[in-house]
Write a protein that holds these residues in place. Structure first.
Motif, PDB file in Angstrom:
ATOM      1  N   ASP A 190      78.314  15.934  13.050  1.00 16.58           N
ATOM      2  CA  ASP A 190      77.890  17.319  13.303  1.00 16.58           C
ATOM      3  C   ASP A 190      76.925  17.874  12.256  1.00 16.58           C
ATOM      4  N   ARG A 191      76.540  17.034  11.302  1.00 16.72           N
ATOM      5  CA  ARG A 191      75.556  17.497  10.327  1.00 16.72           C
ATOM      6  C   ARG A 191      74.225  16.872  10.706  1.00 16.72           C
ATOM      7  N   GLU A 192      73.247  17.733  10.983  1.00 23.17           N
ATOM      8  CA  GLU A 192      71.975  17.208  11.467  1.00 23.17           C
ATOM      9  C   GLU A 192      71.199  16.520  10.338  1.00 23.17           C
ATOM     10  N   ILE A 193      70.730  15.310  10.609  1.00 26.05           N
ATOM     11  CA  ILE A 193      69.931  14.608   9.603  1.00 26.05           C
ATOM     12  C   ILE A 193      68.549  14.241  10.147  1.00 26.05           C
ATOM     13  N   THR A 194      68.191  14.787  11.295  1.00 31.04           N
ATOM     14  CA  THR A 194      66.897  14.462  11.904  1.00 31.04           C
ATOM     15  C   THR A 194      65.744  14.775  10.958  1.00 31.04           C
ATOM     16  N   GLY A 195      64.881  13.803  10.748  1.00 27.22           N
ATOM     17  CA  GLY A 195      63.676  14.051   9.967  1.00 27.22           C
ATOM     18  C   GLY A 195      63.913  14.259   8.482  1.00 27.22           C
ATOM     19  N   ARG A 196      65.153  14.025   8.036  1.00 24.73           N
ATOM     20  CA  ARG A 196      65.410  14.149   6.597  1.00 24.73           C
ATOM     21  C   ARG A 196      64.782  12.992   5.834  1.00 24.73           C
ATOM     22  N   ALA A 197      64.486  13.226   4.558  1.00 22.94           N
ATOM     23  CA  ALA A 197      63.948  12.153   3.724  1.00 22.94           C
ATOM     24  C   ALA A 197      65.031  11.098   3.504  1.00 22.94           C
ATOM     25  N   PRO A 198      64.631   9.839   3.282  1.00 21.02           N
ATOM     26  CA  PRO A 198      65.620   8.759   3.137  1.00 21.02           C
ATOM     27  C   PRO A 198      66.686   9.050   2.082  1.00 21.02           C
ATOM     28  N   ASP A 199      66.289   9.657   0.959  1.00 21.32           N
ATOM     29  CA  ASP A 199      67.295   9.875  -0.085  1.00 21.32           C
ATOM     30  C   ASP A 199      68.370  10.864   0.374  1.00 21.32           C
ATOM     31  N   GLN A 200      67.978  11.826   1.244  1.00 19.83           N
ATOM     32  CA  GLN A 200      68.975  12.756   1.750  1.00 19.83           C
ATOM     33  C   GLN A 200      69.922  12.084   2.741  1.00 19.83           C
ATOM     34  N   VAL A 201      69.375  11.122   3.494  1.00 15.82           N
ATOM     35  CA  VAL A 201      70.213  10.391   4.443  1.00 15.82           C
ATOM     36  C   VAL A 201      71.229   9.536   3.678  1.00 15.82           C
ATOM     37  N   VAL A 202      70.764   8.886   2.602  1.00 15.98           N
ATOM     38  CA  VAL A 202      71.683   8.095   1.775  1.00 15.98           C
ATOM     39  C   VAL A 202      72.762   9.013   1.201  1.00 15.98           C
ATOM     40  N   GLN A 203      72.316  10.163   0.722  1.00 15.68           N
ATOM     41  CA  GLN A 203      73.240  11.147   0.163  1.00 15.68           C
ATOM     42  C   GLN A 203      74.296  11.566   1.193  1.00 15.68           C
ATOM     43  N   ALA A 204      73.877  11.631   2.467  1.00 16.50           N
ATOM     44  CA  ALA A 204      74.791  12.041   3.533  1.00 16.50           C
ATOM     45  C   ALA A 204      75.793  10.939   3.883  1.00 16.50           C
ATOM     46  N   GLY A 205      75.602   9.725   3.336  1.00 16.89           N
ATOM     47  CA  GLY A 205      76.578   8.667   3.548  1.00 16.89           C
ATOM     48  C   GLY A 205      76.151   7.579   4.514  1.00 16.89           C
ATOM     49  N   VAL A 206      74.842   7.397   4.696  1.00 20.95           N
ATOM     50  CA  VAL A 206      74.344   6.337   5.568  1.00 20.95           C
ATOM     51  C   VAL A 206      73.561   5.333   4.720  1.00 20.95           C
ATOM     52  N   ALA A 207      73.822   4.039   4.914  1.00 20.81           N
ATOM     53  CA  ALA A 207      73.029   3.026   4.228  1.00 20.81           C
ATOM     54  C   ALA A 207      72.546   2.006   5.245  1.00 20.81           C
ATOM     55  N   LEU A 208      71.324   1.552   5.094  1.00 19.31           N
ATOM     56  CA  LEU A 208      70.747   0.572   6.017  1.00 19.31           C
ATOM     57  C   LEU A 208      70.528  -0.764   5.311  1.00 19.31           C
ATOM     58  N   VAL A 209      71.032  -1.830   5.926  1.00 15.93           N
ATOM     59  CA  VAL A 209      70.689  -3.184   5.497  1.00 15.93           C
ATOM     60  C   VAL A 209      69.488  -3.570   6.350  1.00 15.93           C
ATOM     61  N   PRO A 210      68.278  -3.555   5.779  1.00 14.50           N
ATOM     62  CA  PRO A 210      67.091  -3.652   6.631  1.00 14.50           C
ATOM     63  C   PRO A 210      66.861  -5.064   7.175  1.00 14.50           C
ATOM     64  N   GLU A 211      66.097  -5.096   8.254  1.00 13.55           N
ATOM     65  CA  GLU A 211      65.673  -6.379   8.808  1.00 13.55           C
ATOM     66  C   GLU A 211      64.918  -7.151   7.723  1.00 13.55           C
ATOM     67  N   ASN A 212      65.089  -8.461   7.707  1.00 12.37           N
ATOM     68  CA  ASN A 212      64.454  -9.323   6.703  1.00 12.37           C
ATOM     69  C   ASN A 212      64.924  -9.046   5.280  1.00 12.37           C
ATOM     70  N   ARG A 213      66.052  -8.375   5.143  1.00 15.26           N
ATOM     71  CA  ARG A 213      66.774  -8.221   3.877  1.00 15.26           C
ATOM     72  C   ARG A 213      66.090  -7.359   2.840  1.00 15.26           C
ATOM     73  N   LEU A 214      64.781  -7.570   2.623  1.00 16.17           N
ATOM     74  CA  LEU A 214      64.017  -6.734   1.683  1.00 16.17           C
ATOM     75  C   LEU A 214      64.705  -6.550   0.329  1.00 16.17           C
ATOM     76  N   VAL A 215      65.134  -7.636  -0.293  1.00 12.94           N
ATOM     77  CA  VAL A 215      65.657  -7.528  -1.658  1.00 12.94           C
ATOM     78  C   VAL A 215      64.472  -7.313  -2.598  1.00 12.94           C
ATOM     79  N   PHE A 216      64.747  -6.854  -3.819  1.00 12.74           N
ATOM     80  CA  PHE A 216      63.684  -6.710  -4.815  1.00 12.74           C
ATOM     81  C   PHE A 216      63.515  -8.073  -5.500  1.00 12.74           C
ATOM     82  N   PRO A 217      62.447  -8.808  -5.143  1.00 14.16           N
ATOM     83  CA  PRO A 217      62.380 -10.225  -5.530  1.00 14.16           C
ATOM     84  C   PRO A 217      62.308 -10.477  -7.033  1.00 14.16           C
TER      85      PRO A 217
END
Lengths: 238, 292
Positions: free
Chosen positions: A62-89
């Motif tokens: 019930d908390r709208e996160i549409t169009g929020r910046a990524p750091d706010q989405v992380v703050q809201a409790g969502v984390a994405l494991v991206p396609e192709n892993r994207l580790v910091f090599p």
């Protein structure tokens, strides 16, 4: 837990998502199937805030996160494991995990979580000081998952975690997915490997050409003819 | 023989300023994958702005002038970020190339207009006797320039490899999408990078002013060229590369200045660049995956 309603995301004039509506139930594993180019990754990036939807609404409990910046989405409790892993090599395994906890300030908690990750992924412990770019594909996937978990997400998004990995490693990834879910993390998984997904997920969506074209339980997936042909082969004969 | 050794020693000591300028170019490239052409000019402008201290405090000691140069150069760096990068689309590297070339010309024009094109004297870092080591003469001012630049580089490396800010900076440089997924804000890291490199450039500018004794608008273009040469020889995006290449270019140009005179020296530096572009285009320390 997660509600996506009529979301439209476009690259220039081309709409990759043409009004996607779906929801992810708390405490469950929800799986999104679909062919390449259906818009699965675009949806993940739209939820995580990397891409801005043109229309529609994304809400987390019930908390709208549409169009929020990524750091706010992380703050809201969502984390994405991206396609192709994207580790910091060029960063060590430990530094990758530290980056995952970037928004947290509780040093003791971060240290404890890091130890927990090393228990869950013993291979990462062995390679703690090694540069992430030198890890094998499977190890990088573990690292990518662990890095996402370091932000202590309530909802974990995973974009094709089995992509390009050996069957044994895929099994391990799915074992971890089940374990994480059992420990209370809600999981929204994009997967092409329907056979594996059927063993773990509680609910399925199928996306085609920017729209959700099917929604159902594992049982219904096995019944659905479209999915049969495209994802499970003709195994139903036996 | 002793002349050669002397030239190399002086060149290496002064070369640390090139190394610092090279690090500035390379760090911005590493983080944003864009070249900031105005960086060296802004560094000289930073050194100039340190002289403003004398308006308030007529007898300010050199160290205060140097510190002011560094601080104001950091501010100039931030202004350049806002004017040349912040609002220009990420996908067009040519646009920022043009905007920063424009900034380079603008900065030079401002300096020329404010100083009527006349060189201004800049406080020396030391004006006592040199140290004699056998036949070798060590210029104490160059030695101090060397030490100041070394400390500046050490502080930067500490920030990059031992702090939370450093993790964020390297994360953005290596994998910007994943960095955002970790909650790192790109615009913030970019802005901080410009302030950091600006400050670093101000220190280099101050040290150049301190060892030459004057600041002149004529310094900025050659320094731009040398900074870029150091960056290319070191390998775009590589900090250790910029350090080694800075010392190398410093020694190299000083040796050729001794052999061929100051008018010909830069020609040989260009030849060195040419040799690198032909035989080792990735530079001394090629970074895997850093090229796009």
């Amino acid at each position: 837990m997660l509600d996506v309603r009529d979301v439209v995301t476009a690259y220039g004039k081309i709409e990759a998502l043409k009004g996607v509506t779906l929801s992810v139930a708390e405490g469950r594993i929800t799986c999104l199937l679909g062919p390449n180019g259906a818009g699965k990754t675009t949806l993940m990036y739209s939820i995580a805030g990397i891409l801005k939807p043109r229309r529609g609404r994304i809400a987390l409990k019930d908390r709208e996160i549409t169009g929020r910046a990524p750091d706010q989405v992380v703050q809201a409790g969502v984390a994405l494991v991206p396609e192709n892993r994207l580790v910091f090599p060029q960063m060590s395994v430990r530094e990758n995990l530290t980056a995952g906890a970037y928004l947290r300030r509780d040093r003791a908690g971060i240290a404890a979580d890091m130890e927990r990750m090393f228990q869950r992924f013993p291979r990462l412990k062995e390679r703690e000081g090694q540069l992430a770019g030198t890890l094998s594909g499977g190890e990088q996937q573990m690292l990518s998952v662990a890095r996402a978990l370091m932000s202590r997400p309530r909802l974990l998004l995973m974009d094709e975690p089995s992509l390009g990995l050996a069957p044994l490693v895929v099994e391990e990834i799915f074992r971890i997915v089940t374990e994480l879910n059992r420990d209370g993390t809600t999981i929204f998984l994009v997967e092409q490997n329907a056979h594996m997904a059927l063993k773990v997920a509680h609910h399925f969506y199928l996306m085609e050409q920017g729209r959700v074209s099917f929604s159902g339980t594992p049982g219904e997936v096995e019944e659905a003819e479209v999915i049969q042909r495209a994802y499970l082969g003709s195994r139903r004969a036996d | 023989m002793i002349d050669l050794a002397q030239s190399i020693v002086d060149g290496v000591l002064f070369g640390t300023t090139y190394a610092v300028i090279g690090i500035g170019f390379t760090l911005i490239f590493g983080v944003m994958h864009k070249i900031n052409m105005s960086f060296a000019a802004a560094s000289i402008a930073g050194a100039y702005s340190g002289l403003l201290v004398f308006l308030l405090w007529k007898t300010a000691p050199p160290i205060v002038v140097f510190a002011t140069s560094a601080a104001l150069a950091g501010l100039i760096g931030y202004a350049i970020y806002l004017l040349c990068f912040r609002f220009i689309p990420i996908a067009s590297p040519l646009a920022t190339l043009m905007s920063t070339v424009g900034m380079l010309l603008l900065v030079d024009e401002i300096i020329v207009h404010l100083t009527a094109g006349m060189p201004l004297s800049y406080p020396a870092i030391y004006d006592g006797y040199p140290i004699e080591l056998g036949q070798l003469i060590l210029r104490v001012d160059l030695l101090l320039v060397f030490l100041v630049c070394l400390v500046a580089m050490a502080v930067l490396l500490y920030l990059l490899y031992r702090t939370r800010l450093g993790i964020a900076t390297r994360a953005v440089a290596q994998q910007p999408v994943a960095a955002q997924l970790c909650g790192i804000r790109l615009t913030q890291v970019n802005a901080i990078t410009f302030v950091m490199t600006g400050t670093l450039g101000g220190i280099a500018g101050a040290m150049i002013g301190a060892s030459v004794g004057v600041l002149s608008p004529l310094l900025s273009l050659p320094l731009t060229v040398k900074g870029l040469i150091v960056t290319v020889i070191g390998g775009l995006g590589s900090i250790p590369g910029a350090i080694v290449a800075g010392l190398l270019v410093g020694a190299f140009e000083n040796v050729f200045q001794m052999w061929r005179g100051v008018t010909e020296r830069d020609m040989y530096v260009m030849l060195l660049l040419f040799a690198f572009l032909v035989f080792r285009p990735g530079g001394l320390f090629r970074i895997a995956g850093a090229r796009d």
